[in-house]
Motif scaffolding. Structure first.
Motif, PDB file in Angstrom:
ATOM      1  N   LEU A   1      34.850  42.114  35.612  1.00  0.00           N
ATOM      2  CA  LEU A   1      35.523  41.620  34.565  1.00  0.00           C
ATOM      3  C   LEU A   1      35.056  40.064  34.197  1.00  0.00           C
ATOM      4  O   LEU A   1      34.553  39.700  33.018  1.00  0.00           O
ATOM      5  N   ASN A   2      34.652  39.375  35.368  1.00  0.00           N
ATOM      6  CA  ASN A   2      34.032  38.256  35.229  1.00  0.00           C
ATOM      7  C   ASN A   2      32.721  38.154  34.709  1.00  0.00           C
ATOM      8  O   ASN A   2      32.260  37.499  33.992  1.00  0.00           O
ATOM      9  N   LEU A   3      31.705  39.272  35.061  1.00  0.00           N
ATOM     10  CA  LEU A   3      30.648  39.579  34.569  1.00  0.00           C
ATOM     11  C   LEU A   3      30.743  39.772  32.997  1.00  0.00           C
ATOM     12  O   LEU A   3      29.776  39.158  32.296  1.00  0.00           O
ATOM     13  N   PHE A   4      31.479  40.579  32.591  1.00  0.00           N
ATOM     14  CA  PHE A   4      31.501  40.833  31.143  1.00  0.00           C
ATOM     15  C   PHE A   4      32.031  39.650  30.460  1.00  0.00           C
ATOM     16  O   PHE A   4      31.508  39.211  29.256  1.00  0.00           O
ATOM     17  N   ALA A   5      32.801  38.970  30.898  1.00  0.00           N
ATOM     18  CA  ALA A   5      33.259  37.597  30.172  1.00  0.00           C
ATOM     19  C   ALA A   5      32.197  36.423  30.303  1.00  0.00           C
ATOM     20  O   ALA A   5      32.111  35.708  29.119  1.00  0.00           O
ATOM     21  N   HIS A   6      31.395  36.670  31.291  1.00  0.00           N
ATOM     22  CA  HIS A   6      30.504  35.381  31.463  1.00  0.00           C
ATOM     23  C   HIS A   6      29.145  35.394  30.405  1.00  0.00           C
ATOM     24  O   HIS A   6      28.715  34.641  29.769  1.00  0.00           O
ATOM     25  N   PHE A   7      28.802  36.704  29.903  1.00  0.00           N
ATOM     26  CA  PHE A   7      28.024  37.023  28.994  1.00  0.00           C
ATOM     27  C   PHE A   7      28.477  37.256  27.515  1.00  0.00           C
ATOM     28  O   PHE A   7      28.012  38.154  26.651  1.00  0.00           O
ATOM     29  N   ALA A   8      29.604  36.335  27.151  1.00  0.00           N
ATOM     30  CA  ALA A   8      30.196  36.213  25.804  1.00  0.00           C
ATOM     31  C   ALA A   8      29.070  36.074  24.891  1.00  0.00           C
ATOM     32  O   ALA A   8      29.391  36.358  23.731  1.00  0.00           O
ATOM     33  N   HIS A   9      28.119  35.276  25.104  1.00  0.00           N
ATOM     34  CA  HIS A   9      26.853  35.163  24.202  1.00  0.00           C
ATOM     35  C   HIS A   9      26.235  36.453  23.979  1.00  0.00           C
ATOM     36  O   HIS A   9      25.621  36.264  22.921  1.00  0.00           O
ATOM     37  N   LEU A  10      26.513  37.618  24.376  1.00  0.00           N
ATOM     38  CA  LEU A  10      25.791  38.653  24.099  1.00  0.00           C
ATOM     39  C   LEU A  10      26.939  39.555  23.146  1.00  0.00           C
ATOM     40  O   LEU A  10      27.010  40.884  23.073  1.00  0.00           O
ATOM     41  N   LYS A  11      27.997  38.960  22.737  1.00  0.00           N
ATOM     42  CA  LYS A  11      28.825  39.797  22.024  1.00  0.00           C
ATOM     43  C   LYS A  11      28.238  40.564  20.945  1.00  0.00           C
ATOM     44  O   LYS A  11      27.478  40.004  20.204  1.00  0.00           O
ATOM     45  N   GLY A  12      28.690  41.874  20.985  1.00  0.00           N
ATOM     46  CA  GLY A  12      28.297  42.594  20.004  1.00  0.00           C
ATOM     47  C   GLY A  12      27.188  43.676  20.683  1.00  0.00           C
ATOM     48  O   GLY A  12      26.643  44.600  20.303  1.00  0.00           O
TER      49      GLY A  12
ATOM     50  N   LEU B   1      41.719  40.957  26.430  1.00  0.00           N
ATOM     51  CA  LEU B   1      42.260  42.060  26.284  1.00  0.00           C
ATOM     52  C   LEU B   1      41.859  43.163  27.255  1.00  0.00           C
ATOM     53  O   LEU B   1      42.641  44.024  27.850  1.00  0.00           O
ATOM     54  N   LEU B   2      40.630  43.000  27.618  1.00  0.00           N
ATOM     55  CA  LEU B   2      39.979  44.024  28.410  1.00  0.00           C
ATOM     56  C   LEU B   2      40.666  43.545  29.951  1.00  0.00           C
ATOM     57  O   LEU B   2      41.102  44.503  30.860  1.00  0.00           O
ATOM     58  N   TYR B   3      40.781  42.471  30.291  1.00  0.00           N
ATOM     59  CA  TYR B   3      41.464  41.996  31.550  1.00  0.00           C
ATOM     60  C   TYR B   3      43.007  42.569  31.531  1.00  0.00           C
ATOM     61  O   TYR B   3      43.478  43.167  32.758  1.00  0.00           O
ATOM     62  N   ALA B   4      43.642  42.272  30.643  1.00  0.00           N
ATOM     63  CA  ALA B   4      44.962  42.891  30.706  1.00  0.00           C
ATOM     64  C   ALA B   4      45.270  44.623  30.797  1.00  0.00           C
ATOM     65  O   ALA B   4      46.159  44.879  31.594  1.00  0.00           O
ATOM     66  N   LEU B   5      44.289  45.136  30.065  1.00  0.00           N
ATOM     67  CA  LEU B   5      44.220  46.497  29.960  1.00  0.00           C
ATOM     68  C   LEU B   5      44.048  46.928  31.475  1.00  0.00           C
ATOM     69  O   LEU B   5      44.565  48.086  32.018  1.00  0.00           O
ATOM     70  N   THR B   6      42.820  46.558  32.051  1.00  0.00           N
ATOM     71  CA  THR B   6      42.602  46.906  33.316  1.00  0.00           C
ATOM     72  C   THR B   6      43.783  46.660  34.531  1.00  0.00           C
ATOM     73  O   THR B   6      43.861  47.395  35.629  1.00  0.00           O
ATOM     74  N   ASN B   7      44.286  45.535  34.320  1.00  0.00           N
ATOM     75  CA  ASN B   7      45.497  45.336  35.196  1.00  0.00           C
ATOM     76  C   ASN B   7      46.847  45.879  35.094  1.00  0.00           C
ATOM     77  O   ASN B   7      47.502  46.326  35.895  1.00  0.00           O
ATOM     78  N   GLN B   8      47.125  46.484  33.732  1.00  0.00           N
ATOM     79  CA  GLN B   8      48.254  46.878  33.235  1.00  0.00           C
ATOM     80  C   GLN B   8      48.183  48.493  33.294  1.00  0.00           C
ATOM     81  O   GLN B   8      49.323  49.160  33.439  1.00  0.00           O
ATOM     82  N   GLN B   9      47.223  49.178  32.729  1.00  0.00           N
ATOM     83  CA  GLN B   9      46.984  50.476  32.842  1.00  0.00           C
ATOM     84  C   GLN B   9      46.211  51.223  33.953  1.00  0.00           C
ATOM     85  O   GLN B   9      44.822  51.518  33.799  1.00  0.00           O
ATOM     86  N   GLN B  10      46.810  51.480  35.045  1.00  0.00           N
ATOM     87  CA  GLN B  10      46.286  52.238  36.175  1.00  0.00           C
ATOM     88  C   GLN B  10      46.142  53.621  35.540  1.00  0.00           C
ATOM     89  O   GLN B  10      46.913  54.222  34.809  1.00  0.00           O
TER      90      GLN B  10
END
Length: 467
Positions: free
Chosen positions: A37-48, A237-246
């Motif tokens: 999740l940290n990796l996905f968020a870190h590369f926000a400049h690659l959005k899309g 939203l990804l972070y929330a889903l990963t933590n809430q929806q086992q």
């Protein structure tokens, strides 16, 4: 400074000298742990140009960064096998240099199909009828081990040293990912595309068709749009889903400024070495606030004839669909309960041995859409949805997942999902309509199914949404 396994990488790259030159290489290194999740968020400049996938078992996660190659086709004649044909052409151009015997490393394509095979309206135009991406770099987390795949275009003049330096730079960038911090935002409104009266009218029309034609069941969907005071970051939203929806398949596919995201409990199909797994998931109730109430709700679901009938449609269709392509098929006679955070479902697992000539894409073609997402008979239900459902489904309720060069892979059904565009997200939920369906009960069921995404967004599941 993070050090790559230079010896392993150099040994892989030396294979280029002994293999007929091809323009692309796929090289893999085992790396130290890094939070996906940290990796996905870190590369926000690659959005899309990012994707994320974690399976329901929690033992396989992908993070894709950058687009190396895409597979897609405009042809609707056989869009499943057309993607398979494109894969067969492309893989001849890729040297796979690694020798890791690990699922999900090397050339892995991630993406999905739309529900219908026809062009979309404006809100879904970034997501074509089929689209799969091979990432430039991909993190694979498999049963606690971490691998980084690099896809690189090479030329005869590239030296091993130059390629090693490139890989090391890419790896350094991966490890610059810091701790992800969620943003705060305010939910301003939730807009329903259908009033309750419009919904009731559509359900009544469906019941009339079921009573007077060959149609036995049809799955109808609602769309609501949640509007926030600021842009919705995909990673929040990804972070929330990963933590809430086992026990769910959590996925993100980004295209341009938009993102399709969800947490689906339902596997459509997986194939590993010609062994096929699928699932029948139909019939829904809520979770109880206490263990006793939860058990009572589960018991009622297991004994509710309307839900059991809906579930039998799915089981029978999947059996009829895959039996001709399997040498052996195992389907239990009775469903069991599949519990999630907010809701629970009737669930029947399916396992089969595929015939030697049958591929993952053959099974996708056979199974999509199941009666849990379309209806029965399939074509009659699809025709009814096209004519009477006023929303554009896009990729909602369609196959989303991954496959490798050997056509092993896994696809979920893209339910409990939403389409993010700026500060708005379109959310979708459907229900199966049969002869004795009740419009209010079906409306309540769709509200229940909207709960996971609204909870992750910070919405209020008790809203009436226009009723």
């Amino acid at each position: 400074m993070i050090k790559t396994d230079r010896v392993s990488l150099e040994a892989q790259l030396k294979q280029i000298e002994h293999i007929e030159q091809t323009p692309y290489i796929s090289i893999v290194q085992k790396i130290n742990p890094i939070d996906p999740l940290n990796l996905f968020a870190h590369f926000a400049h690659l959005k899309g140009e990012r994707f994320y996938w974690s399976n329901a078992a929690g033992d396989l996660t992908f993070v894709g960064l950058g687009t190396f190659k895409e597979l897609y086709t405009d042809s609707s004649d056989d869009r499943f096998l057309a993607i398979q044909d494109q894969l067969n052409q492309l893989k001849e151009s890729i040297n796979v240099l690694h020798d890791f015997d690990v699922e999900g490393v090397g050339p892995v394509f991630f993406g999905g199909f739309s529900f219908f095979d026809t062009p979309h309206r404006k809100e879904w135009e970034s997501f074509p009828e089929n689209n799969f991406v091979l990432a430039k770099q991909m993190l694979t987390v498999k049963q606690g081990e971490y691998f980084l795949t690099h896809h690189i275009e090479v030329s005869p003049n590239d030296s091993i040293e130059v390629l090693l330096n490139q890989i090391e730079q890419e790896t350094e960038a991966i490890y610059e990912a810091g701790l992800f911090v969620q943003e705060t935002r305010k939910l301003e409104e939730v807009q329903d595309q259908l009033s309750f009266d419009q919904w009731s009218s559509m359900i009544a029309h469906a019941i009339e068709e079921i009573q007077t034609t060959n149609l036995e069941k049809v799955v109808l969907a609602r769309e609501v749009e949640a509007v926030f005071d600021r842009t919705i970051p995909t990673e929040d939203l990804l972070y929330a889903l990963t933590n809430q929806q086992q026990h769910s398949y959590v996925f993100v596919m980004e295209q341009g400024e938009e993102a399709f995201i969800g947490a689906s409990p339902e596997r459509l199909v997986s194939v590993t070495n010609q062994v096929m797994y699928s699932a029948c998931l139909a019939g829904t109730t809520s979770r109880g606030e206490t263990m006793d109430v939860d058990d009572l709700l589960a018991w009622r679901l297991l004994n509710d004839e309307k839900n059991l009938e809906e579930h039998r449609y799915v089981v029978n269709m999947i059996r009829e669909a895959v039996q001709p392509i399997c040498t052996h098929l195992d389907i239990p006679n009775e469903p069991q309960i599949y519990p999630l955070k907010n809701i629970q479902h009737l669930y029947t697992p399916v396992q089969g041995q595929l015939k030697p000539e049958v591929t993952l894409f053959d099974t996708l073609k056979k199974l999509h859409p199941t009666p849990a997402l379309g209806g029965e008979p399939r074509q009659d239900a699809m025709n009814f949805i096209k004519m009477h459902e006023p929303i554009e489904r896009g990729w909602y309720a369609a196959p989303i997942g991954w496959f490798d060069q050997s056509l092993n892979g896994e696809f979920a059904v893209a339910i409990r999902s939403g389409l993010i565009a700026g500060n708005r997200i379109k959310l979708f939920a459907g229900c199966g309509v049969v002869a004795d369906s009740d419009a209010k009960a079906e409306y309540d069921e769709t509200n229940l199914k909207l709960t996971p995404m609204l909870d992750a967004l910070g919405g209020n599941r008790d809203d009436d949404y226009g009723e």
